[in-house]
Design a protein around this motif. Structure first.
Motif, short mmCIF file in Angstrom:
data_model
loop_
_atom_site.label_atom_id
_atom_site.label_comp_id
_atom_site.label_asym_id
_atom_site.label_seq_id
_atom_site.Cartn_x
_atom_site.Cartn_y
_atom_site.Cartn_z
N ASN A 58 0.83 -1.20 0.00
CA ASN A 58 0.00 0.00 0.00
C ASN A 58 0.87 1.26 0.00
OD1 ASN A 58 -1.89 2.10 0.81
ND2 ASN A 58 -3.27 0.42 1.39
N PRO A 59 0.64 2.17 -0.94
CA PRO A 59 1.44 3.40 -0.98
C PRO A 59 1.26 4.29 0.25
CG PRO A 59 -0.40 3.53 -2.53
CD PRO A 59 -0.34 2.12 -2.04
N GLU A 60 0.22 4.03 1.05
CA GLU A 60 -0.02 4.82 2.26
C GLU A 60 0.68 4.25 3.49
OE1 GLU A 60 -1.51 7.56 2.04
OE2 GLU A 60 -2.74 7.47 0.23
N LYS A 61 1.48 3.20 3.31
CA LYS A 61 2.05 2.49 4.45
C LYS A 61 3.06 3.31 5.26
CE LYS A 61 5.70 0.31 1.65
NZ LYS A 61 6.22 -0.98 1.14
N ASN A 62 3.57 4.38 4.67
CA ASN A 62 4.57 5.19 5.37
C ASN A 62 3.96 6.38 6.11
OD1 ASN A 62 6.78 3.59 4.50
ND2 ASN A 62 6.72 4.61 2.51
N ASN A 63 2.65 6.46 6.14
CA ASN A 63 1.98 7.54 6.87
C ASN A 63 1.56 7.01 8.24
OD1 ASN A 63 -0.02 9.36 7.90
ND2 ASN A 63 -0.35 10.14 5.83
N PRO A 64 2.27 7.39 9.30
CA PRO A 64 1.98 6.85 10.64
C PRO A 64 0.55 7.08 11.09
CG PRO A 64 4.07 8.03 10.63
CD PRO A 64 3.40 8.32 9.32
N ARG A 65 -0.01 8.24 10.75
CA ARG A 65 -1.40 8.54 11.15
C ARG A 65 -2.37 7.58 10.48
NH1 ARG A 65 -5.29 11.63 13.09
NH2 ARG A 65 -7.00 12.36 11.77
N TRP A 66 -2.17 7.34 9.19
CA TRP A 66 -3.06 6.42 8.47
C TRP A 66 -2.93 5.00 9.02
CZ3 TRP A 66 -5.25 10.36 7.74
CH2 TRP A 66 -5.24 11.21 6.65
N ILE A 67 -1.72 4.61 9.37
CA ILE A 67 -1.50 3.27 9.92
C ILE A 67 -2.23 3.11 11.25
CG2 ILE A 67 0.24 1.74 10.92
CD1 ILE A 67 0.26 1.72 7.90
N ASP A 68 -2.19 4.15 12.09
CA ASP A 68 -2.90 4.09 13.38
C ASP A 68 -4.41 3.99 13.18
OD1 ASP A 68 -0.50 4.26 14.70
OD2 ASP A 68 -0.67 6.40 15.17
N ILE A 69 -4.94 4.77 12.24
CA ILE A 69 -6.38 4.72 11.98
C ILE A 69 -6.77 3.35 11.44
CG2 ILE A 69 -8.23 5.62 10.50
CD1 ILE A 69 -6.88 8.36 10.69
N ALA A 70 -5.96 2.83 10.51
CA ALA A 70 -6.24 1.52 9.94
C ALA A 70 -6.23 0.43 11.01
CB ALA A 70 -5.22 1.19 8.85
N ALA A 71 -5.33 0.56 11.99
CA ALA A 71 -5.27 -0.42 13.07
C ALA A 71 -6.55 -0.40 13.89
CB ALA A 71 -4.07 -0.12 13.97
N GLU A 72 -7.10 0.79 14.11
CA GLU A 72 -8.37 0.89 14.83
C GLU A 72 -9.52 0.26 14.05
OE1 GLU A 72 -8.79 1.78 17.85
OE2 GLU A 72 -6.80 2.60 18.24
N MET A 73 -9.53 0.48 12.74
CA MET A 73 -10.59 -0.10 11.91
C MET A 73 -10.46 -1.61 11.84
SD MET A 73 -12.29 2.48 11.51
CE MET A 73 -13.59 1.44 10.90
N ASP A 74 -9.22 -2.12 11.80
CA ASP A 74 -9.01 -3.56 11.80
C ASP A 74 -9.51 -4.17 13.11
OD1 ASP A 74 -7.92 -6.07 10.82
OD2 ASP A 74 -6.27 -5.78 12.23
N LYS A 75 -9.24 -3.48 14.21
CA LYS A 75 -9.70 -3.94 15.52
C LYS A 75 -11.23 -3.96 15.57
CE LYS A 75 -7.57 -1.98 18.88
NZ LYS A 75 -7.18 -0.95 19.90
N PHE A 76 -11.84 -2.90 15.02
CA PHE A 76 -13.31 -2.83 15.00
C PHE A 76 -13.89 -3.96 14.14
CE2 PHE A 76 -17.09 -1.36 12.64
CZ PHE A 76 -17.96 -1.17 13.70
N ASN A 77 -13.35 -4.15 12.94
CA ASN A 77 -13.86 -5.18 12.04
C ASN A 77 -13.79 -6.56 12.68
OD1 ASN A 77 -14.40 -3.27 10.02
ND2 ASN A 77 -12.37 -3.52 9.12
N GLN A 78 -12.69 -6.84 13.36
CA GLN A 78 -12.54 -8.13 14.02
C GLN A 78 -13.52 -8.27 15.18
OE1 GLN A 78 -8.55 -9.69 14.69
NE2 GLN A 78 -7.69 -8.10 13.40
N TRP A 79 -13.69 -7.19 15.94
CA TRP A 79 -14.61 -7.20 17.07
C TRP A 79 -16.04 -7.49 16.61
CZ3 TRP A 79 -18.71 -3.95 18.59
CH2 TRP A 79 -19.11 -4.07 19.93
N VAL A 80 -16.43 -6.83 15.52
CA VAL A 80 -17.77 -7.05 14.96
C VAL A 80 -17.93 -8.50 14.55
CG1 VAL A 80 -19.24 -6.58 12.96
CG2 VAL A 80 -18.18 -4.68 14.18
N ASN A 81 -16.93 -9.03 13.89
CA ASN A 81 -17.00 -10.39 13.35
C ASN A 81 -17.11 -11.44 14.44
OD1 ASN A 81 -17.16 -11.27 10.65
ND2 ASN A 81 -15.19 -12.32 10.83
N GLU A 82 -16.67 -11.08 15.64
CA GLU A 82 -16.71 -12.03 16.76
C GLU A 82 -17.99 -11.91 17.58
OE1 GLU A 82 -13.14 -11.08 18.83
OE2 GLU A 82 -11.83 -11.94 17.28
#
Length: 241
Positions: free
Chosen positions: A192-216
């Motif tokens: 992903n070309p956005e991988k070097n943006n620390p802010r975007w990485i942090d936001i994506a981590a929160e969304m990944d956590k949310f998606n997994q939480w929903v799925n469970e």
């Protein structure tokens, strides 16, 4: 306006597909086009990120979906300049007692949104409640046919958990969580070309956590669509007796 994630051969084709889809979908009411332009000008003047708005095709989709759902009451957590709230208002305005409740912090963007609601003639349909959503949610009564979550990403789990525990979702109601595939990063960071943006990485981590939480969650059924910036749809499971 946020960039649409492309599922097509290259970004040029993806952009053309989105433009084609907008052109071949029912146009938005003129008030939304006016507000879109005013919001973009406002964001430029105040140096605010216009990509926080839903894009035009998503507004068309949301209005259409709310009509299909025959939504009467809609809760929006995260309002920004009010563009998405106006789309919801257009959908519920013909419903007796139709109402859109917006939760967000009091700031320049929310002031702009409130003025827009009045100017568009929706002051009696759209209700804005300012403050921390984790507190203002507790003040709500009744149920909502659609709950749209588009606020700070580290709050998604708390917002959803609280709305469900307070039984704010109407039977057969739908929850939409926006930006669930934030810039594609929850699915793929390596390429992903956005991988070097620390802010975007942090936001994506929160969304990944949310998606997994929903799925469970055993009490929910869900579908995560790679549309726009990712929309996670949820509803309570229908229990068999």
């Amino acid at each position: 306006m946020h960039d649409t994630i492309s599922l097509y051969p290259n970004p040029i084709v993806g952009a053309d597909v989105v433009g084609y889809a907008i052109k071949h979908s029912t146009p938005l009411p003129e008030v939304l086009y006016q507000h879109q332009k005013a919001s973009e000008d406002f964001c430029e003047k105040e140096q605010l990120p216009a990509f926080m708005m839903v894009n035009e095709l998503q507004a068309q989709f949301m209005l259409f979906l709310a009509k299909i759902q025959k939504a009467k009451r809609i809760l929006e957590i995260g309002t920004f300049t009010g563009y998405s709230a106006l789309a919801w208002a257009e959908a519920v305005k013909t419903q007796p007692g139709g109402e859109v409740v917006c939760l967000d912090l009091e700031n320049k963007a929310s002031d702009f949104a409130k003025e827009a609601f009045e100017k568009a003639g929706y002051g009696d349909i759209v209700k804005f409640i300012g403050g921390d959503a984790m507190e203002t949610i507790k003040s709500l009564s009744g149920t909502f046919d659609i709950i749209f979550i588009d606020a700070n990403k580290d709050g998604y789990i708390s917002y959803l958990d609280l709305t469900l525990s307070l039984n704010l979702l109407a039977p057969g109601g739908l929850i939409m969580a926006d930006n669930a595939l934030f810039k594609g990063l929850p699915a793929n960071k390596k390429d992903n070309p956005e991988k070097n943006n620390p802010r975007w990485i942090d936001i994506a981590a929160e969304m990944d956590k949310f998606n997994q939480w929903v799925n469970e969650r055993v009490d929910l059924e869900n579908v995560l669509l790679p549309a726009f910036d990712g929309i996670h749809f949820l509803r309570r499971k229908v229990l068999k007796h």
